[in-house]
Design a protein around this motif. Structure first.
Motif, PDB file in Angstrom:
ATOM      1  N   ALA A 134       7.602  -1.176  45.358  1.00 18.78           N
ATOM      2  CA  ALA A 134       6.878  -0.071  44.721  1.00 18.78           C
ATOM      3  C   ALA A 134       7.816   0.890  44.014  1.00 18.78           C
ATOM      4  O   ALA A 134       7.388   1.678  43.171  1.00 18.78           O
ATOM      5  N   LEU A 135       9.105   0.844  44.346  1.00 17.60           N
ATOM      6  CA  LEU A 135      10.074   1.761  43.760  1.00 17.60           C
ATOM      7  C   LEU A 135      10.971   1.068  42.746  1.00 17.60           C
ATOM      8  O   LEU A 135      11.846   1.698  42.159  1.00 17.60           O
ATOM      9  N   ASN A 136      10.764  -0.214  42.550  1.00 16.00           N
ATOM     10  CA  ASN A 136      11.660  -0.998  41.706  1.00 16.00           C
ATOM     11  C   ASN A 136      11.214  -0.993  40.252  1.00 16.00           C
ATOM     12  O   ASN A 136      10.020  -1.039  39.948  1.00 16.00           O
ATOM     13  N   ASN A 137      12.199  -0.958  39.332  1.00 18.86           N
ATOM     14  CA  ASN A 137      11.895  -0.986  37.904  1.00 18.86           C
ATOM     15  C   ASN A 137      10.989  -2.140  37.511  1.00 18.86           C
ATOM     16  O   ASN A 137      10.146  -2.015  36.625  1.00 18.86           O
ATOM     17  N   ALA A 138      11.160  -3.286  38.169  1.00 13.55           N
ATOM     18  CA  ALA A 138      10.495  -4.512  37.732  1.00 13.55           C
ATOM     19  C   ALA A 138       8.977  -4.377  37.676  1.00 13.55           C
ATOM     20  O   ALA A 138       8.325  -4.998  36.830  1.00 13.55           O
ATOM     21  N   LEU A 139       8.391  -3.574  38.569  1.00 13.32           N
ATOM     22  CA  LEU A 139       6.937  -3.444  38.587  1.00 13.32           C
ATOM     23  C   LEU A 139       6.417  -2.395  37.622  1.00 13.32           C
ATOM     24  O   LEU A 139       5.222  -2.377  37.314  1.00 13.32           O
ATOM     25  N   TRP A 140       7.288  -1.528  37.139  1.00 15.86           N
ATOM     26  CA  TRP A 140       6.840  -0.393  36.333  1.00 15.86           C
ATOM     27  C   TRP A 140       7.117  -0.569  34.846  1.00 15.86           C
ATOM     28  O   TRP A 140       6.756   0.289  34.045  1.00 15.86           O
ATOM     29  N   LEU A 141       7.761  -1.655  34.479  1.00 16.45           N
ATOM     30  CA  LEU A 141       8.033  -1.910  33.068  1.00 16.45           C
ATOM     31  C   LEU A 141       6.786  -2.421  32.360  1.00 16.45           C
ATOM     32  O   LEU A 141       5.813  -2.831  33.002  1.00 16.45           O
TER      33      LEU A 141
END
Length: 442
Positions: free
Chosen positions: A358-365
């Motif tokens: 939930a805190l990783n860049n991969a899910l928010w890109l």
């Protein structure tokens, strides 16, 4: 009257053409005998080693395909929208490397992007960043390179179509996009900030990967550090546009750059992995602190981190839900079986080595590219956090499985709109992996 206008236009064009040729022409610099190692002090060679590490020279000047190649001997393939480009041999071999380059010729290449023979270098070699380096740093780098083992190896020819293959046209690119000159300290900031800016904008050339490019292949000056696609991965934004819910603070940045893993944001993977492990782990710690200090200012960390506590609490709560009680959601079950055992965290914060997605860049890109790359490639014990590995799921998960996991994580771990065409994009990312990882899960 028309003849006079045509004649005038022709004269102006001729004068302009001559002016461009004058601007574009550089004389060759005479070759020299390879300098003797004893002509450089041990202190200068060590300073040059640090400069080489902070500029990641070996990363782009060492072949990685076709079984790899000797360090710094070039032939590294760079796929660009214009065609493949192969890096130069920068060992002191006098025939295929730079062994017959004087320091003057080397300085010119670094600061102006012009070879010893007077040929314009393609900006895949980031001279637009190296121009900011001091003469002393370039001199130290020259000493280091000239004392490496000489390797006789010719690189493959570039695959640029005509007329892009004409090096003279690179002068036109420079006229539009290149401003030579050593970095000038900003008096509004302290010495640590300026050291970080000097390294980041110059030798470390961070913008070369993290700034999007225009149709001419130049970094968009209007969007510095807004993120870009590099080697089939997304280099995320380094500024306030980075979408992760917890801020990249100075400490998070330092931990990531020095050790390859940030407590909240997780490990370095893909093309970024060698930066902390091969290079920045070997340089003075204060330089890594300077880079982290600079980018914490670029991303306005001090203003944004007030929201981190709430975002962290939400992430820990969702992680706990995944492993508490039965679920009827088939996508959640797939995630639990493949991922949750290693990515589960509980309050108050993630365990180092157990990154919370939930805190990783991969899910928010904007695209699931990095998530798919990590699922397919995995992380070896040498990547990410030292000694902690993630298996590749190249064989274990189908494109449909990855699409379901991606959709589940996007809707449960973020507040962003769902990704689209997930299965199609999973197949596209899979095609970019030419070698099945040896740590593949079955």
């Amino acid at each position: 009257m028309i003849k006079r206008l045509l004649a005038g236009a022709a004269a102006i064009g001729a004068i302009g053409g001559l002016g461009f040729l004058y601007y574009a022409w550089y004389p060759p610099i005479e070759p020299v005998e390879p300098p003797d190692r004893g002509s450089f002090s041990a202190e200068q060679i060590e300073r040059g080693r640090i400069v080489a590490a902070e500029g990641y020279c070996a990363e782009c000047h060492t072949r990685t395909d076709n079984g790899g190649g000797p360090e710094l001997a070039g032939d590294y393939k760079m796929d660009t929208p214009f065609g493949a480009i192969y890096s130069s041999n920068i060992t002191p071999d006098p025939e295929t490397g730079i062994g017959n380059w004087s320091e003057e010729a080397f300085q010119r290449a670094m600061h102006l992007g012009v070879s010893r023979k007077g040929v314009h270098l393609i900006p895949a070699f980031p001279f637009d960043h190296f121009t900011k380096m001091t003469d002393q740093d370039v001199s130290d780098l020259y000493a280091y390179l000239m004392t490496r083992p000489a390797v006789h190896m010719t690189r493959r020819p570039n695959e640029l179509p005509f007329p892009l293959s004409l090096r003279l046209l690179q002068a036109g690119w420079k006229l539009l996009y290149f401003t030579p000159g050593v970095y000038k300290p900003d008096p509004r900031h302290d010495a640590l900030w300026n050291r970080g800016a000097y390294l980041s904008e110059g030798n470390a050339h961070c913008g070369a990967c993290h700034t999007p490019r225009d149709f001419m292949g130049a970094e968009k000056k209007s969007a510095p550090y807004d993120g870009a696609v590099v080697d089939n991965w997304i280099a995320p934004p380094l500024n306030e546009h980075n979408p992760t819910p917890t801020t990249w603070t100075e400490d998070e940045l330092f931990q990531y750059l020095r050790f390859g893993v940030a407590p909240l944001h997780g490990p370095a993977g893909g093309p970024m992995s060698p930066v902390p492990h091969r290079f920045l782990s070997t340089v003075p710690e204060e330089d890594v602190h300077a880079i982290a200090h600079y980018f914490a200012d670029v991303d306005h960390a001090a203003e944004r981190e007030k929201h981190d506590k709430a975002a962290l609490a939400r992430a820990m709560e969702q992680s706990k839900i995944d492993l508490v009680g039965p679920t009827v959601d088939p996508d959640a079950k797939l995630y639990q079986g493949a991922c949750a055992a290693c990515h589960y965290n509980a309050a108050p914060s993630p365990v180092l080595g157990r990154p919370d997605l939930a805190l990783n860049n991969a899910l928010w890109l904007d695209e699931p590219t990095n998530l798919y790359q990590v699922i397919l490639h995995g992380l070896t014990a040498e990547e990410g956090q030292t000694g902690v590995a993630m298996p590749s799921f190249y064989n274990a998960l189908s494109d449909q499985d990855m699409a379901r996991i991606a959709a589940y994580l996007r809707r449960t771990r973020t507040t962003l709109p769902p990704w689209t065409d997930l299965e199609k994009k999973a197949a596209a990312v899979r095609k970019t992996i030419t070698t099945i990882p040896v740590n593949s899960s079955h």
